[in-house]
Structure formats: structure tokens, C-alpha cells
Design an enzyme around this catalytic site. Structure first.
Site, PDB file in Angstrom:
ATOM      1  CD  GLU A  87      -3.078  -1.033   2.217  1.00 38.19           C
ATOM      2  OE1 GLU A  87      -3.153  -0.538   3.282  1.00 38.19           O
ATOM      3  OE2 GLU A  87      -4.200  -1.840   2.093  1.00 38.19           O
ATOM      4  CG  HIS A 127      -9.105   5.804   1.408  1.00 39.62           C
ATOM      5  ND1 HIS A 127      -8.975   5.576   0.190  1.00 39.62           N
ATOM      6  CD2 HIS A 127      -8.535   4.921   2.088  1.00 39.62           C
ATOM      7  CE1 HIS A 127      -8.479   4.415  -0.266  1.00 39.62           C
ATOM      8  NE2 HIS A 127      -8.168   4.072   0.927  1.00 39.62           N
ATOM      9  NE  ARG A 135      -4.580   5.890   2.846  1.00 40.08           N
ATOM     10  CZ  ARG A 135      -5.245   4.934   3.655  1.00 40.08           C
ATOM     11  NH1 ARG A 135      -6.012   5.294   4.693  1.00 40.08           N
ATOM     12  NH2 ARG A 135      -5.075   3.477   3.023  1.00 40.08           N
ATOM     13  CG  HIS A 170     -10.441   6.312   5.302  1.00 39.85           C
ATOM     14  ND1 HIS A 170     -11.472   5.236   5.170  1.00 39.85           N
ATOM     15  CD2 HIS A 170      -9.375   5.593   5.580  1.00 39.85           C
ATOM     16  CE1 HIS A 170     -10.672   3.956   5.128  1.00 39.85           C
ATOM     17  NE2 HIS A 170      -9.653   4.095   5.419  1.00 39.85           N
ATOM     18  NE  ARG A 187      -5.120   5.584   9.094  1.00 39.36           N
ATOM     19  CZ  ARG A 187      -5.563   4.549   8.377  1.00 39.36           C
ATOM     20  NH1 ARG A 187      -5.148   3.450   8.571  1.00 39.36           N
ATOM     21  NH2 ARG A 187      -6.378   4.722   7.245  1.00 39.36           N
TER      22      ARG A 187
HETATM   23  C1  SIN Z   1      -7.628   0.539   2.303  1.00 41.83           C
HETATM   24  O1  SIN Z   1      -7.909  -0.629   2.156  1.00 41.83           O
HETATM   25  O2  SIN Z   1      -7.236   1.370   1.404  1.00 41.83           O
HETATM   26  C2  SIN Z   1      -7.686   1.334   3.678  1.00 41.83           C
HETATM   27  C3  SIN Z   1      -6.601   0.855   4.445  1.00 41.83           C
HETATM   28  C4  SIN Z   1      -6.514   1.974   5.661  1.00 41.83           C
HETATM   29  O3  SIN Z   1      -7.462   2.687   5.774  1.00 41.83           O
HETATM   30  O4  SIN Z   1      -5.484   1.755   6.354  1.00 41.83           O
END
Ligand code: SIN
Length: 513
Positions: free
Chosen positions: A113, A229, A275, A334, A369
Site C-alpha cells: 500500500e 481516503h 495518501r 476516512h 497515517r
Molecule cells: C484501504 O484498504 O485502502 C484502507 C486501509 C487503511 O485505511 O488503512
């Protein structure tokens, strides 16, 4: 009446339930506003839990990524503590039958991620981590005799006296009220997403924990840092569904209406930039009318149906075929990096009140985060709180419950005023902020506060959370992580520190607008 419980846990998401299990066999009572598992953000988490499980990865590398994503204000000692504990807690969940994805050799399948230097997201069936983890915790909680769960019960007020927290006013499923008093209290009642009109969070996750704690006098930390998000699916519904970041980890790209990738020119990591950077880029494309979208077709193709069942089924039921079409996206509230300030043992500024999960601000997330660190922090701090509380308990004092008949918990706002608050947060305290919009938001919040003289405790908690978030945003005259201030677009080294605010301080700022 007396129950055996020595600890009251307020909230039944991942932090609340994991803490309850960590206390066993010590008796505890958990307040769960809904049926266990319903209404908790944890159940909706798609990506998974960040943990350095690969033999070539290390907690130190994970801590380094956490610190760097947090834009200068992560507490390094907390990042070290949390990332070093990660493997132990993954093993703990595995021991209670969480069906993490494994390779044929028995290794964990690890997703990548954004802003992680290594694939390190432990997942379940692609995008079903939250649901599966909560299912295994719920099963375990139901089989643990030391845990009493009061389903349909919510805390509405934290009661305090000169010594700290003295009890909790709680409402039952039929609206009846009780004061619950015991030795220690753990607040694990979630974040703030649904204070915003566009959110990925369940509807009752709307600042109640932060608001309740602030009204009881707790110090709130880093309140201005709200994470949006980047890839909520742009559908006309409330809340909006998520398209997990793991899709970008597998090579999905962000495109505009002409099919052009727009992240490549903005950051060397393109779609896997931190993010906040991706959220701002999508926000700008959206507002420029460029219809940003996630294109999974080439990188994932038909595999999305099997590997990401949550995302593909929500697409299908809304007329989008992710195998042949792009998925329209928009940023949505989010996660709250801020929350009730606590120390490394989870203790808040109110004696006797500990805090864990998204309601807490431990210093792990800083201004932004790192993806999938939220569930990890909830696990680690739930266990830390259980240990810290256990060390301070004296045996013998149990939960006293007193029915309350005289208390008036006030009148709930109509849908229009509720929507005014949520739209104000989405319009003025969002991905991009400026002084004019933040001041206007505080004036609207004040108007709502004054209009509803006999307001419900629920609405009072929401207004308190919104006030602290907005006042903290107004005070931070720089841009850092999730807080982007158009009037001050650069970070300011003199402000590279966490923020701490109480409700009376925030109200003074509000009333000066
Ligand atoms: C996601 O699956 O993109 C969210 C994961 C997160 O918010 O840490």
C-alpha cells in the site's frame, strides 16, 4: 445493582474487543451500541494490518515509513513500540482463527500500500480483512466467560469529579439510562468520519468519543489531522464505499476523463505516493471537472472479481463493471489521526480514563497515517491499555449500576441541521482549507450550538468534536500531511510539533470568529 466487572470498555470495534480479550480472566463489561460487529469502522476495513512479516522486512523499516508518512510529527518511540509489537499481535489473531491469506508455502500473502517501502499488509481474501478479523474476535469474545457484552448500549456522557472519571452515563436499547461506576474505563468508541457529508465510515462513527471526552475535560491532540481516503467510489450514497489502496498496490492506476495518468508528474511514487498527496491530486482533478477514476483493467483485469470481492460487488451493484470500465473516485473522510491525547500506556489526561483505537491520539500517525497502521495501532494499544489498567486495579471493587429516571438527554437535531453540520465540515474543513472557510465553519457550528439549547448529548458530542477539529485547523498556519492550508501552502519548521487543545480553548477560538 452490581456486576462483577472491574473495567468498563466503551465501544466494541477492534480495539474494544481485543482489549476485552486481553483482560481475560479479569471480568470486564463492554458497551456495544449495535449488535457486535455492526456499526464499527473496523468491520469495514478492507486493506488489512501493516506488519513486517516478510523475512527481508524489519520493524525498523516499518517505523521509518510510518515516521516519514507522518510528515515530521510522529513520536519515534511510539512508532518503534507499535511496529515491534506487530508480529506478536498478528500471531495472536492467527491463534484465534483469523483466516489470513497464506501462500502454498504457508507464508503470509502481503499486499503493498502507499508509502510502504515493502509489501507488508497482512490481508484476508484480498479486501475482507476487517470483516474476518472482527468475526474471529466476536466468536472468541462470545466464548469468554469473563466478558459481559451489553449490546445496544452506548455511553452518552463521561462523568467526572475532582479525582478524574467517576462514572459513565449510558443509554440502553429502549432509551433507559443508567450510571455505570467501576474502577477503570477504556474509551474505544471510534473516530469522526460521519461528521463529514462524504465519508467511508459507518453512520454512527461521528466524533462521539472525541466529543464526549472533550466535554469531560480531556486534552485532544492533533485534531486538525483528518485523513481523506483518495479512492472512495464516487456514488450518490452515504456513506461512500471504498476502493482499497491494495488495488493501487497491485498496479491499478489513476486516470482522468481523457484516460491520462495524473500522478506520474506529481510524485516519484505516482499512485503509491503518501495518501494525503494522492487525495489532493484527486480532489483537484475532481473539482476541475476531470472525472478522476481508478483503472484496474490492465493490472488486475478479471482477477478483481475473485481477489477483491467487496470492491467488485459494490461496483457491480452500482452498474460499474470493473473488468471493462474504470471506477470513478473521490476523496472522503476516512480516519482521524487526532483524538483523545494519551501517553505510551494509553492513559488520557483524565485520571482513570484510558483510550485506544481511532478515538486515541498516541502520536503514531503524525499528520498522515501510513496505510493499514490503524488496525495495528488499535491492537497494540488495546493490549497496552489492558496491561496498564490491570497494574492499577485493586481487587474487589465491581461495576455498580444505578438506573436514572430524572436525566434529560435532550432533543436530537432535525435532519436539516445535522446535514448542515456535515456539509459544513465537508465544504470547509476538508482536503484543502483556508482561513475564511475555517472561520465560517466555526460560525456555523456556533449557530447550531446556540440554536439547539436543549440538544441531545449525541449532538453536543458531535458539535464538540467538530469545534475542536476546526479550531485546531485554524490554529495551524502551515501545511503538513493531511492538513493543507491554501493560505500557508508550505510546512513551517516552527510548527513541526503535535497540537493539544481542550474544548474550552477551542470554544474561545470559535467565539472569536
Ligand atoms: C484501504 O484498504 O485502502 C484502507 C486501509 C487503511 O485505511 O488503512
Amino acid at each position: 445493582m452490581t456486576e462483577a466487572s472491574e473495567v468498563l470498555i466503551i465501544g466494541a470495534g477492534l480495539a474494544g474487543l481485543y482489549a476485552a480479550l486481553s483482560f481475560a480472566p479479569r471480568p470486564v463489561t463492554v458497551l456495544s451500541p449495535c449488535r457486535l460487529g455492526d456499526g464499527a469502522s473496523s468491520t469495514w476495513a478492507q486493506g488489512g494490518i501493516a506488519a513486517a512479516m516478510d523475512k527481508n522486512d524489519t520493524p525498523a523499516a516499518h517505523a521509518k515509513d510510518t515516521i516519514s508518512a507522518g510528515a515530521g510529527i510522529v513520536l519515534p518511540e511510539i512508532a518503534k513500540l507499535v511496529t515491534e509489537a506487530a508480529r506478536k499481535h498478528i500471531a495472536g489473531l492467527f491463534a484465534i482463527r483469523t483466516p489470513f491469506d497464506r501462500t502454498e508455502d504457508g507464508e503470509y500473502v502481503l499486499s503493498r500500500e502507499a508509502a510502504h517501502s515493502w509489501p507488508r499488509i497482512v490481508r484476508v481474501k484480498g479486501d475482507q480483512a476487517g470483516k474476518a478479523i472482527m468475526a474471529s474476535l466476536i466468536e472468541e469474545v462470545r466464548q469468554t466467560p469473563s466478558i459481559t457484552v451489553r449490546e445496544g448500549w452506548s455511553a452518552v456522557e463521561l462523568l467526572t469529579d475532582d479525582d478524574g472519571i467517576s462514572g459513565v452515563l449510558a443509554a440502553g436499547p429502549d432509551g433507559s439510562l443508567e450510571v455505570l461506576k467501576t474502577q477503570a474505563y477504556l474509551l474505544a468508541a471510534g473516530g469522526i468520519g460521519s461528521l463529514y457529508a462524504k465519508t467511508t465510515n459507518p453512520p454512527n462513527v461521528r466524533g462521539l468519543a472525541v466529543g464526549m471526552a472533550a466535554r469531560a475535560g480531556a486534552v485532544i491532540a492533533d485534531a486538525e489531522f483528518v485523513q481523506f481516503h483518495p479512492t472512495a467510489i464516487d456514488l450518490d450514497c452515504d456513506p461512500v464505499p471504498l476502493a482499497t489502496e491494495a488495488l493501487r498496490g497491485e498496479g491499478a492506476v489513476l486516470v482522468n476523463r481523457k484516460g491520462e495518468r495524473f500522478m506520474t508528474s506529481l510524485h516519484p511514487d505516482a499512485e503509491l505516493a503518501p495518501r494525503d498527496i494522492v487525495a489532493r491530486a484527486i480532489f483537484n482533478e475532481y473539482h476541475d471537472g476531470n472525472r478522476p477514476a481508478l483503472d484496474t483493467r490492465k493490472a488486475i483485469g478479471a482477477r478483481i472479481l475473485e481477489d477483491f470481492p467487496t470492491v467488485s460487488s459494490v461496483c457491480k451493484s452500482n452498474g460499474i463493471d470493473p473488468v471493462t470500465e474504470v471506477i470513478p473516485v473521490i476523496p472522503a473522510a476516512h480516519y482521524h489521526m487526532g483524538g483523545v491525547a494519551c501517553d505510551a500506556s494509553g492513559q488520557s489526561s483524565i485520571p482513570g480514563l484510558w483510550v485506544a483505537g481511532e478515538a486515541a491520539s498516541t502520536g503514531l500517525h503524525g499528520a498522515n497515517r501510513l496505510a493499514s497502521n490503524g488496525l495495528l495501532e488499535a491492537l497494540v494499544f488495546a493490549a497496552i491499555c489492558a496491561e496498564s489498567i490491570s497494574q492499577q486495579l485493586t481487587s474487589g471493587l465491581s461495576l455498580q449500576t444505578t438506573k436514572v429516571t430524572s436525566q434529560d438527554t435532550g432533543v436530537a437535531p432535525g435532519p436539516k441541521d445535522l446535514q448542515t453540520l456535515r456539509q459544513t465540515m465537508s465544504d470547509n474543513v476538508s482536503v484543502l482549507r483556508d482561513e475564511k472557510g475555517l472561520s465560517e465553519a466555526l460560525r456555523i457550528i456556533r449557530r447550531l450550538d446556540r440554536k439547539h439549547k436543549n440538544k441531545s448529548t449525541d449532538f453536543a458530542n458531535m458539535l464538540a468534536a467538530a469545534t475542536v477539529i476546526t479550531a485546531a485547523a485554524l490554529l495551524r498556519t502551515e501545511s503538513r500531511g493531511g492538513h493543507y492550508h491554501i493560505d500557508f501552502p508550505a510546512p513551517d519548521a516552527n510548527q513541526a510539533q503535535r497540537s493539544f487543545l481542550t474544548l474550552p480553548e477551542a470554544l474561545m477560538i470559535r467565539d472569536a470568529q
